[in-house]
Motif scaffolding. Structure first.
Motif, PDB file in Angstrom:
ATOM      1  N   PRO A  12      -1.782  -5.607  -6.306  1.00 19.20           N
ATOM      2  CA  PRO A  12      -2.314  -4.461  -5.568  1.00 19.20           C
ATOM      3  C   PRO A  12      -2.195  -3.149  -6.356  1.00 19.20           C
ATOM      4  O   PRO A  12      -1.249  -2.959  -7.112  1.00 19.20           O
ATOM      5  CB  PRO A  12      -1.430  -4.386  -4.315  1.00 19.20           C
ATOM      6  CG  PRO A  12      -0.709  -5.677  -4.241  1.00 19.20           C
ATOM      7  CD  PRO A  12      -0.655  -6.236  -5.625  1.00 19.20           C
ATOM      8  N   LEU A  32      -5.363  -1.440  -0.631  1.00 16.10           N
ATOM      9  CA  LEU A  32      -5.962  -2.773  -0.614  1.00 16.10           C
ATOM     10  C   LEU A  32      -7.466  -2.663  -0.417  1.00 16.10           C
ATOM     11  O   LEU A  32      -7.951  -1.762   0.273  1.00 16.10           O
ATOM     12  CB  LEU A  32      -5.353  -3.616   0.510  1.00 16.10           C
ATOM     13  CG  LEU A  32      -3.838  -3.819   0.477  1.00 16.10           C
ATOM     14  CD1 LEU A  32      -3.397  -4.632   1.681  1.00 16.10           C
ATOM     15  CD2 LEU A  32      -3.397  -4.477  -0.819  1.00 16.10           C
ATOM     16  N   GLU A  33      -8.192  -3.599  -1.018  1.00 20.44           N
ATOM     17  CA  GLU A  33      -9.640  -3.666  -0.869  1.00 20.44           C
ATOM     18  C   GLU A  33      -9.999  -4.828   0.053  1.00 20.44           C
ATOM     19  O   GLU A  33      -9.293  -5.836   0.098  1.00 20.44           O
ATOM     20  CB  GLU A  33     -10.300  -3.889  -2.225  1.00 20.44           C
ATOM     21  CG  GLU A  33     -10.075  -2.764  -3.213  1.00 20.44           C
ATOM     22  CD  GLU A  33     -10.682  -3.075  -4.566  1.00 20.44           C
ATOM     23  OE1 GLU A  33     -11.727  -3.751  -4.613  1.00 20.44           O
ATOM     24  OE2 GLU A  33     -10.102  -2.650  -5.575  1.00 20.44           O
ATOM     25  N   ALA A  34     -11.101  -4.685   0.758  1.00 20.72           N
ATOM     26  CA  ALA A  34     -11.571  -5.737   1.658  1.00 20.72           C
ATOM     27  C   ALA A  34     -12.046  -6.946   0.868  1.00 20.72           C
ATOM     28  O   ALA A  34     -12.603  -6.816  -0.229  1.00 20.72           O
ATOM     29  CB  ALA A  34     -12.703  -5.207   2.525  1.00 20.72           C
ATOM     30  N   TYR A  38      -4.760 -11.223  -3.289  1.00 17.33           N
ATOM     31  CA  TYR A  38      -3.661 -10.468  -3.889  1.00 17.33           C
ATOM     32  C   TYR A  38      -2.478 -11.389  -4.137  1.00 17.33           C
ATOM     33  O   TYR A  38      -2.311 -12.402  -3.469  1.00 17.33           O
ATOM     34  CB  TYR A  38      -3.224  -9.322  -2.971  1.00 17.33           C
ATOM     35  CG  TYR A  38      -4.234  -8.211  -2.901  1.00 17.33           C
ATOM     36  CD1 TYR A  38      -4.253  -7.220  -3.872  1.00 17.33           C
ATOM     37  CD2 TYR A  38      -5.165  -8.162  -1.883  1.00 17.33           C
ATOM     38  CE1 TYR A  38      -5.177  -6.192  -3.828  1.00 17.33           C
ATOM     39  CE2 TYR A  38      -6.098  -7.141  -1.827  1.00 17.33           C
ATOM     40  CZ  TYR A  38      -6.098  -6.165  -2.795  1.00 17.33           C
ATOM     41  OH  TYR A  38      -7.013  -5.157  -2.762  1.00 17.33           O
ATOM     42  N   HIS A  66      -4.922 -12.701   1.345  1.00 19.96           N
ATOM     43  CA  HIS A  66      -6.331 -12.348   1.212  1.00 19.96           C
ATOM     44  C   HIS A  66      -6.665 -11.352   2.309  1.00 19.96           C
ATOM     45  O   HIS A  66      -6.308 -11.564   3.470  1.00 19.96           O
ATOM     46  CB  HIS A  66      -7.209 -13.599   1.350  1.00 19.96           C
ATOM     47  CG  HIS A  66      -8.666 -13.323   1.222  1.00 19.96           C
ATOM     48  ND1 HIS A  66      -9.284 -13.215  -0.001  1.00 19.96           N
ATOM     49  CD2 HIS A  66      -9.617 -13.110   2.150  1.00 19.96           C
ATOM     50  CE1 HIS A  66     -10.565 -12.949   0.197  1.00 19.96           C
ATOM     51  NE2 HIS A  66     -10.789 -12.885   1.494  1.00 19.96           N
ATOM     52  N   THR A  67      -7.329 -10.265   1.955  1.00 17.43           N
ATOM     53  CA  THR A  67      -7.743  -9.286   2.954  1.00 17.43           C
ATOM     54  C   THR A  67      -9.096  -9.693   3.535  1.00 17.43           C
ATOM     55  O   THR A  67      -9.931 -10.297   2.854  1.00 17.43           O
ATOM     56  CB  THR A  67      -7.825  -7.873   2.356  1.00 17.43           C
ATOM     57  OG1 THR A  67      -8.652  -7.907   1.198  1.00 17.43           O
ATOM     58  CG2 THR A  67      -6.448  -7.348   1.991  1.00 17.43           C
ATOM     59  N   ARG A  68      -9.285  -9.352   4.775  1.00 14.55           N
ATOM     60  CA  ARG A  68     -10.526  -9.685   5.471  1.00 14.55           C
ATOM     61  C   ARG A  68     -11.692  -8.897   4.869  1.00 14.55           C
ATOM     62  O   ARG A  68     -11.559  -7.730   4.532  1.00 14.55           O
ATOM     63  CB  ARG A  68     -10.381  -9.371   6.956  1.00 14.55           C
ATOM     64  CG  ARG A  68     -11.570  -9.755   7.792  1.00 14.55           C
ATOM     65  CD  ARG A  68     -11.313  -9.604   9.237  1.00 14.55           C
ATOM     66  NE  ARG A  68     -11.081  -8.191   9.548  1.00 14.55           N
ATOM     67  CZ  ARG A  68     -10.709  -7.736  10.714  1.00 14.55           C
ATOM     68  NH1 ARG A  68     -10.483  -8.582  11.706  1.00 14.55           N
ATOM     69  NH2 ARG A  68     -10.531  -6.465  10.924  1.00 14.55           N
ATOM     70  N   ASP A  69     -12.814  -9.535   4.767  1.00 13.35           N
ATOM     71  CA  ASP A  69     -14.035  -8.886   4.284  1.00 13.35           C
ATOM     72  C   ASP A  69     -14.540  -7.942   5.381  1.00 13.35           C
ATOM     73  O   ASP A  69     -14.454  -8.259   6.562  1.00 13.35           O
ATOM     74  CB  ASP A  69     -15.083  -9.941   3.948  1.00 13.35           C
ATOM     75  CG  ASP A  69     -16.260  -9.395   3.186  1.00 13.35           C
ATOM     76  OD1 ASP A  69     -16.501  -8.178   3.203  1.00 13.35           O
ATOM     77  OD2 ASP A  69     -16.961 -10.212   2.554  1.00 13.35           O
TER      78      ASP A  69
END
Length: 76
Positions: A12, A32-34, A38, A66-69
């Protein structure tokens, strides 16, 4: 001390310095990016600054997430 470890595209983006909130809570400010994977470690075999009150190093801990889209969000 602390050992936030990792690097490369899955680590990150930090937005500030790590700080201790209390004796058990360390904070690492990140951006954080969508829709992105990470990965980071608390301690490694080489870097072991997360330690108990008895000075015993924390065994390395891997965090992967994993971040949500943005397209996954529901709209009403």
């Amino acid at each position: 001390g602390f050992s936030w470890c990792g690097g490369g595209p899955k680590y990150p983006q930090t937005t500030g310095k790590p700080t201790w909130l209390d004796k058990r809570t360390c904070i690492l400010p990140v951006k954080l990016e969508a829709g992105k994977d990470y990965q980071l470690y608390l301690n490694t075999e080489k870097f072991q600054n997360f330690r108990s009150v008895n000075n015993i190093p924390l065994s390395p801990v891997l965090f992967e997430f994993h971040t949500r889209d943005n397209t996954d969000q529901k709209t009403e």
